[in-house]
Design a protein around this motif. Structure first.
Motif, PDB file in Angstrom:
ATOM      1  N   PRO A 203       0.836  -1.201   0.000  1.00  0.00           N
ATOM      2  CA  PRO A 203       0.000   0.000   0.000  1.00  0.00           C
ATOM      3  C   PRO A 203       0.874   1.255   0.000  1.00  0.00           C
ATOM      4  O   PRO A 203       2.059   1.220   0.311  1.00  0.00           O
ATOM      5  CB  PRO A 203      -0.798  -0.121   1.303  1.00  0.00           C
ATOM      6  CG  PRO A 203      -0.713  -1.555   1.681  1.00  0.00           C
ATOM      7  CD  PRO A 203       0.613  -2.030   1.187  1.00  0.00           C
ATOM      8  N   ALA A 288      -6.723   2.002   1.107  1.00  0.00           N
ATOM      9  CA  ALA A 288      -6.253   2.034  -0.273  1.00  0.00           C
ATOM     10  C   ALA A 288      -7.398   1.856  -1.261  1.00  0.00           C
ATOM     11  O   ALA A 288      -7.409   2.466  -2.340  1.00  0.00           O
ATOM     12  CB  ALA A 288      -5.199   0.938  -0.494  1.00  0.00           C
ATOM     13  N   ASP A 292      -6.659   5.131  -3.363  1.00  0.00           N
ATOM     14  CA  ASP A 292      -5.740   4.936  -4.482  1.00  0.00           C
ATOM     15  C   ASP A 292      -6.462   5.174  -5.801  1.00  0.00           C
ATOM     16  O   ASP A 292      -7.637   4.795  -5.955  1.00  0.00           O
ATOM     17  CB  ASP A 292      -5.189   3.508  -4.494  1.00  0.00           C
ATOM     18  CG  ASP A 292      -4.254   3.223  -3.330  1.00  0.00           C
ATOM     19  OD1 ASP A 292      -3.935   4.169  -2.582  1.00  0.00           O
ATOM     20  OD2 ASP A 292      -3.859   2.055  -3.160  1.00  0.00           O
TER      21      ASP A 292
END
Length: 745
Positions: A203, A288, A292
């Motif tokens: 991550p 994440a 992300d």
């Protein structure tokens, strides 16, 4: 260790430290007196922030700072940057809304940062973040592009009416329409390129530091390039780039997701300056999935026109691309130039026209992922070619053969069996980035190489060591590679993306290696009292010799002498330190053919890939083991997209439905076949090494190969279309629906 030649299957030298736990990632870094940051994120896909109170959080134990939009505004921090401008058909540039580091008056996706807490421990920061009182007023949400563009879609940004970022096209629309009007046959299908979560094994993380004496900031982050990140963050923070240093240690995968800047990187730097202490943030896996950059998410109508002999006349596509709530670095380039540059593929297609509309939606922003548009374009083209083959009653491989630029029956007991063949053509290393290579030979004969490209799993250390072994005769173990430090790596080095590494770094390394050899010849001619023209550099023997004699000096002796100013003549400057910048002229075009055989259990919808055969042209191959590793990884991601992976949102609330690895299915070893990979290379004429990119090929070719094979298997049961990810449930449902249609007729 012996010299390793170009083309040798040399095993990766960096794997020893990775496999024994000696890799050094951001999460392994603990700065003295460091604080820990936790980000409070929006639980709503779309909401107005009526009020935000941090008073209770500031009083929590061991809390050092709590920040939100007000503190950001007071310090004058700018929003996240976006590069590239897509021009719409009507001449207007793409809409570029402000992307705040911390949300202002509104949140536009689940996971958007709202506030940040800094405390002595991560647990204390997390506890304090729960004390922040935010009064959210929920608003209607549109988590998908089509809903966002529809007449009932909520308005996300005032400057983007109907949530349209751009309406772009390329090609000759009129010529394509004329070709379709005169065609003997036309085929049109609608396909979905499903939204993906890149999900690298490591991550994201970031550590920010501030030195009050020098007024310099240092960011340590897992990122695919240091200098463009340096420039971007310096702009956000309002400081000169010289006051910022970027460090990148080992990276546990990136896939393009770690190529764009993120709000958390700016936050740790800013908070380090505010608090006077290092600030550390490490993303959790669940974090994440909502922070992300995600990828793909296109819906395309694509049509093919053919003449009476099954030859392609024209191709047209119309794509709606979901960009998410805000624009990241490359979000608008990917569905436009990224997806359409190779839309014709390796086929003779006289006319091609593509229209792309980019839409804002209440979802995580998208950016590049392994292939950056070319998997999407290839999937659409290969799907419509297969549909045309079925319509014409021609085998798919035969239709493709007819249109390239100049089957056996098998049935498992009770199973549906399908096969498909697809071609792909990719453009890599298009002159968009270059790299500065610095080569220094130490007095000991050891070599230090300073490069801008950053390995995030490709095996760069091995590749560089192998090239230097072939160029200078040094053992791979005597090569030290330095990258990921903006103070050391020259400005202009583009980092790692789009399979361009070897096309850029390789020829640049050859240039500096040749300069080192030339200087060593001059040094050897002085030591041996011979004409420079008579000095031969014998790489295999690690020796410089006077031609036709037994007089010689070793590589180490010459290197040591090159650093000894007292023993060198005045016309030879001491040292062995050379630098070169290289940017490839034009593109490389890796291409290939993938064949997939798949079996489907009609009772359960379970699809199993029986065979997968690949023939790839990557030009000259430096190390077949590295290349095969890249192909295998790309195939795993491509097959994952085809059969398993799909990031889903609730269509009403915009809440993520695949927010962890419990719900988002990554491929495992037993989901993948034992593939057969053959490398057949035609050298790339645009660089001296003759190499082409290889890292993205699997993600480009595998999705259409798998889905076309699946549809071939399902055709006898009346299934003519299926979207990715083709999970067992989706396959079973398609079979049931086809059976019901058959009963009704």
């Amino acid at each position: 260790m012996a010299i390793v030649r170009f083309g040798a299957p040399f095993r990766r030298i960096e794997d020893g430290r990775f496999l024994t736990g000696r890799g050094r990632y951001v999460a392994d870094i603990d700065a003295a007196r460091q604080l820990h940051m936790v980000v409070l994120r929006s639980p709503h896909a779309h909401a107005r922030i009526a009020s935000l109170d941090t008073a209770a959080a500031r009083m929590a134990p061991e809390v050092v700072d709590v920040v939100c939009r007000d503190e950001l505004r007071a310090d004058g921090l700018r929003g996240m940057p976006t590069i590239g401008t897509v021009i719409s058909t009507d001449g207007r540039p793409q809409v570029r809304p402000h992307y705040p580091i911390l949300a202002g008056d509104r949140v536009r996706f689940v996971g958007q940062p709202v506030a940040a807490v800094v405390a002595e421990t991560v647990e204390q920061a997390a506890d304090a973040s729960e004390l922040i009182e935010v009064d959210f007023e929920p608003l209607p949400a549109a988590p998908g592009a089509e809903a966002a563009l529809g007449p009932e879609g909520p308005q996300l940004h005032d400057e983007a009416p109907s949530n349209l970022c751009f309406d772009w096209e390329t090609g000759d629309r009129d010529a394509v329409e004329r070709a379709f009007a005169g065609a003997a046959a036309t085929v049109e299908i609608e396909i979905v390129n499903n939204r993906m979560a890149p999900a690298p094994i490591e991550p994201r993380g970031a550590v920010g530091e501030y030195d009050a004496a020098s007024r310099r900031m240092t960011l340590t982050a897992c990122h695919q390039g240091v200098h463009f990140l340096l420039d971007d963050l310096a702009h956000v923070l309002g400081i000169a780039p010289a006051r910022l240093r970027i460090l990148t240690p080992d990276i546990g995968g990136g896939f393009g997701m770690k190529y764009t800047p993120y709000p958390e990187q700016a936050l740790v730097l800013w908070l380090a300056r505010r608090t006077g202490r290092p600030v550390r943030w490490i993303s959790s896996r669940s974090e994440a999935f909502i922070s992300d950059a995600q990828a793909r998410d296109h819906r395309t109508r694509i049509a093919l026109a053919l003449d009476g002999e099954g030859r392609f006349l024209a191709l047209r596509s119309d794509t709606v691309a979901d960009l998410g709530a805000y624009l990241t670095q490359h979000a608008t380039r990917i569905p436009t130039s990224g997806a359409t540059i190779t839309l014709p593929g390796p086929y003779l297609l006289p006319e091609v026209h593509a229209r792309v509309r980019g839409a804002f939606s209440n979802s995580v922003p998208v950016d590049a992922m392994r292939g950056a548009g070319q998997p999407e374009g290839t999937y659409a083209r290969e799907r419509v070619i297969e549909a045309a083959a079925r319509r014409l009653g021609v085998p798919g491989d035969e239709l493709r053969r007819r249109n390239l630029v100049p089957r056996e029956a098998a049935r498992a007991e009770g199973m549906l069996l399908g096969r498909a063949l697809v071609h792909y053509l990719e453009a890599t290393g298009r002159g968009e980035v270059g790299d500065t290579i610095r080569l220094r030979v130490e007095p000991s004969g050891h070599v230090t190489l300073v490069v801008g490209s950053i390995s995030n799993g490709q095996g760069h250390e091995t590749a560089y060591a192998q090239m230097l072994s072939a160029e200078l005769g040094v053992a791979p173990g005597e090569v030290r590679v330095v990258s990921g430090d903006s103070d050391v790596v020259a400005a202009g080095s583009g980092g790692s993306s789009s399979s361009h590494f070897l096309q850029v770094a390789g020829p640049g390394l050859q240039v500096v290696a040749e300069r080192v050899r030339d200087k060593l010849r001059r040094v050897a001619s002085h030591l041996l009292e011979a004409a420079e023209a008579d000095i031969e550099f014998k790489v295999d023997e690690q020796r410089l010799c006077v031609a036709g004699t037994d007089r010689s000096v070793t590589f180490r002796e010459a290197a040591r002498a090159a650093h000894d100013a007292a023993s060198l003549p005045a016309d030879i400057e001491p040292g062995l330190d050379e630098t070169a910048y290289y940017r490839q002229k034009g593109a490389a075009y890796p291409t290939g053919c993938h064949v997939c055989e798949i079996a489907v259990d009609p009772d359960t919808g379970m699809a199993t890939i029986r065979r997968y055969v690949v023939v790839d042209d990557f030009g000259n191959v430096l190390n077949p083991l590295l290349v095969e590793g890249q192909v295998h990884g790309g195939l795993a991601q491509g097959i994952g997209q085809a059969l398993l992976e799909h990031y889903a949102y609730d269509p009403e609330s915009g809440q993520p439905m695949t927010g962890s690895l419990l719900d988002y299915t990554l491929p495992r070893a037993d989901d993948l076949p034992a593939w057969d990979v053959t490398l057949e290379g035609v050298p790339n004429s645009n660089n001296a090494m003759g190499v082409k990119g290889c890292g993205e090929a699997g993600t480009i070719a595998a999705p259409p190969a798998v889905i076309n094979a699946l549809l071939d298997a399902l055709a006898e049961r009346g299934v003519t279309a299926i979207d990715m990810a083709a999970t067992p449930q989706r396959i079973w449902r398609a079979l049931q629906d086809a059976a019901l249609r058959e009963e009704r007729t």
